[in-house]
Design an enzyme around this catalytic site. Structure first.
Site, PDB file in Angstrom:
ATOM      1  N   LYS A 162       0.845  -1.424   0.002  1.00 21.86           N
ATOM      2  CA  LYS A 162       0.056  -0.034   0.149  1.00 21.86           C
ATOM      3  C   LYS A 162       0.914   1.137  -0.012  1.00 21.86           C
ATOM      4  CE  LYS A 162      -4.100  -2.166   1.872  1.00 21.86           C
ATOM      5  NZ  LYS A 162      -3.668  -3.611   2.238  1.00 21.86           N
TER       6      LYS A 162
ATOM      7  N   ASP B 117       3.612   7.094  -0.332  1.00 20.97           N
ATOM      8  CA  ASP B 117       4.842   8.337   0.085  1.00 20.97           C
ATOM      9  C   ASP B 117       5.153   9.159  -1.125  1.00 20.97           C
ATOM     10  OD1 ASP B 117       6.817   9.468   1.570  1.00 20.97           O
ATOM     11  OD2 ASP B 117       6.771   7.758   2.919  1.00 20.97           O
TER      12      ASP B 117
ATOM     13  N   THR C 140      10.583   8.188  -2.648  1.00 26.23           N
ATOM     14  CA  THR C 140      10.521   7.154  -1.380  1.00 26.23           C
ATOM     15  C   THR C 140       9.943   5.954  -2.221  1.00 26.23           C
ATOM     16  OG1 THR C 140      10.458   8.890   0.201  1.00 26.23           O
ATOM     17  CG2 THR C 140       9.871   6.673   0.819  1.00 26.23           C
TER      18      THR C 140
ATOM     19  N   SER D 167     -12.134  -2.213   2.035  1.00 26.59           N
ATOM     20  CA  SER D 167     -13.113  -3.358   2.494  1.00 26.59           C
ATOM     21  C   SER D 167     -13.471  -2.870   3.799  1.00 26.59           C
ATOM     22  CB  SER D 167     -12.404  -4.715   2.609  1.00 26.59           C
ATOM     23  OG  SER D 167     -11.399  -4.836   3.155  1.00 26.59           O
TER      24      SER D 167
ATOM     25  N   GLY E 278     -15.510 -13.832   3.755  1.00 19.73           N
ATOM     26  CA  GLY E 278     -15.424 -14.459   4.858  1.00 19.73           C
ATOM     27  C   GLY E 278     -15.003 -13.807   6.301  1.00 19.73           C
TER      28      GLY E 278
ATOM     29  N   GLY F 280     -16.580 -10.393   6.468  1.00 20.31           N
ATOM     30  CA  GLY F 280     -18.323 -10.360   5.906  1.00 20.31           C
ATOM     31  C   GLY F 280     -18.736 -10.518   4.419  1.00 20.31           C
TER      32      GLY F 280
ATOM     33  N   PRO G  22     -18.117 -14.307  -1.439  1.00 21.11           N
ATOM     34  CA  PRO G  22     -17.168 -14.487  -2.856  1.00 21.11           C
ATOM     35  C   PRO G  22     -18.625 -14.341  -4.169  1.00 21.11           C
ATOM     36  CG  PRO G  22     -17.242 -16.552  -1.622  1.00 21.11           C
ATOM     37  CD  PRO G  22     -18.033 -15.515  -0.578  1.00 21.11           C
TER      38      PRO G  22
ATOM     39  N   GLY H  94      -7.673 -14.609   2.752  1.00 17.50           N
ATOM     40  CA  GLY H  94      -6.501 -14.848   3.752  1.00 17.50           C
ATOM     41  C   GLY H  94      -7.332 -15.845   4.717  1.00 17.50           C
TER      42      GLY H  94
HETATM   43  P1  OMP Z   1      -8.798 -11.742   4.913  1.00 15.01           P
HETATM   44  O1  OMP Z   1      -9.525 -10.767   5.727  1.00 15.01           O
HETATM   45  O2  OMP Z   1      -7.957 -12.636   6.236  1.00 15.01           O
HETATM   46  O3  OMP Z   1      -9.167 -12.659   3.875  1.00 15.01           O
HETATM   47  O4  OMP Z   1      -7.639 -10.802   4.692  1.00 15.01           O
HETATM   48  C1  OMP Z   1      -7.679  -9.908   3.490  1.00 15.01           C
HETATM   49  C2  OMP Z   1      -6.279  -9.153   3.076  1.00 15.01           C
HETATM   50  O5  OMP Z   1      -6.427  -8.381   2.193  1.00 15.01           O
HETATM   51  C3  OMP Z   1      -5.118  -8.638   4.382  1.00 15.01           C
HETATM   52  O6  OMP Z   1      -4.096  -8.967   3.730  1.00 15.01           O
HETATM   53  C4  OMP Z   1      -5.755  -7.257   3.911  1.00 15.01           C
HETATM   54  O7  OMP Z   1      -4.545  -6.328   4.338  1.00 15.01           O
HETATM   55  C5  OMP Z   1      -6.003  -6.922   2.230  1.00 15.01           C
HETATM   56  N1  OMP Z   1      -6.754  -5.986   2.107  1.00 15.01           N
HETATM   57  C6  OMP Z   1      -8.180  -6.060   2.722  1.00 15.01           C
HETATM   58  O8  OMP Z   1      -8.553  -6.692   3.462  1.00 15.01           O
HETATM   59  N2  OMP Z   1      -8.984  -4.706   2.252  1.00 15.01           N
HETATM   60  C7  OMP Z   1      -8.626  -3.850   1.510  1.00 15.01           C
HETATM   61  O9  OMP Z   1      -9.353  -3.041   1.070  1.00 15.01           O
HETATM   62  C8  OMP Z   1      -7.422  -3.914   0.739  1.00 15.01           C
HETATM   63  C9  OMP Z   1      -6.330  -5.055   0.936  1.00 15.01           C
HETATM   64  C10 OMP Z   1      -5.461  -5.442  -0.027  1.00 15.01           C
HETATM   65  O10 OMP Z   1      -4.932  -4.350  -0.458  1.00 15.01           O
HETATM   66  O11 OMP Z   1      -5.030  -6.476  -0.167  1.00 15.01           O
END
Ligand code: OMP
Length: 257
Positions: free
Chosen positions: A88, A91, A95, A146, A214, A217, A220, A234
């Site tokens: 993400k 900067d 950088t 999200s 998941g 909330g 898919p 994840g």
């Molecule tokens: P789970 O919620 O465990 O499935 O993980 C979601 C992954 O997506 C994590 O590594 C978050 O940091 C990343 N993520 C989000 O959950 N929401 C976002 O809006 C953006 C990301 C991302 O950039 O991947």
């Protein structure tokens, strides 16, 4: 070949549009050695059912990118998958360029960045670094995150500085992703209505990656129906009784669309 084309090909070949978010909770110093083998075991188990692995600070901080994480990237590549760094990046351009050079040297195929920084002296040097890398790397931009608080930033109504017209921040970001030829945008699976708005704007020129299935909330099915091309998953996979079976089930959803 661009990163966007590579992941599209792998997704087709493997019949999976699942990006594994390889995240583990905080580990105390004495347990950190296990993180590497845990990560490697998960990849071994789920690699037939995913197209890429996304790594976050959960692993880069405790393992270091040129030590543990580089081993993971090699494993990911040997399995025929791509590795995305969820930095993400956010900067000033100089950088960002240095950050990208380290991640790309470690072997990452794409890097996630935050479009709030803007183009000139922000994203531009980052995109240039990605394009001139050998092989060429990808940049994926956040469009609507999200989590609930995303509405405070990505959900704002803004006045376009050029035209003066009112628009939504996330639509402006999607428009910029098109203009910058980004390799993807991230839109939360928790906001399928916004996925659909962005999908219609992007017209499949820039694929949508959706995390938030998941544990956060989102479902898919709804994300895919709204237009997500890739699901970032994840905990739903990693904490499942049988991660491989879970990844397989999620991969199959897209095919049934
Ligand atoms: P789970 O919620 O465990 O499935 O993980 C979601 C992954 O997506 C994590 O590594 C978050 O940091 C990343 N993520 C989000 O959950 N929401 C976002 O809006 C953006 C990301 C991302 O950039 O991947």
């Amino acid at each position: 070949v661009s990163y966007k084309q590579k992941i599209e090909q792998i997704a087709k070949d493997k019949q999976s549009r699942i990006v594994l978010a390889l995240d583990f909770p905080y580990q105390r110093r004495e347990n950190r050695q296990d993180l590497l083998s845990k990560a490697q075991n998960i990849i071994d188990a789920v690699s037939p059912y995913i197209c890429a692995v996304k790594i976050n600070h959960h692993l880069t901080l405790p393992l270091g990118i040129f030590d543990g994480v580089q081993k993971i990237i090699t494993q990911v590549h040997n399995a025929g998958l791509l590795a995305i760094m969820d930095g993400k990046v956010n900067d000033i351009g100089a950088t960002n360029q240095t950050i990208a050079e380290y991640y790309f040297e470690a072997g990452f195929d794409a890097l996630i960045a935050n479009p709030f920084i803007g183009w000139t002296e922000g994203l531009k040097p980052l995109f240039e670094t990605a394009i001139k890398s050998q092989p060429q790397r990808g940049i994926i931009l956040l469009a609507y995150m999200s989590h609930k608080g995303a509405i405070e930033g990505y959900g704002q109504t803004i006045k376009d500085p050029q035209t003066g017209a009112l628009t939504k921040q996330y639509l402006a970001f999607a428009q910029k992703a098109l203009a910058f030829n980004a390799d993807g945008v991230v839109v939360g699976a928790t906001v399928p209505d916004k996925i659909n708005e962005i999908y219609r704007l992007l017209n499949e020129k820039v694929p949508i990656y959706s995390p938030g299935v998941g544990a956060q909330g989102g479902t898919p099915e709804e994300a895919l129906k709204a237009g997500s091309q890739y699901l970032i998953v994840g905990r739903e996979i990693i904490q499942a009784q049988n991660p491989a079976e879970q990844a397989f089930k999620l991969a199959k959803l897209k095919l049934e669309k």
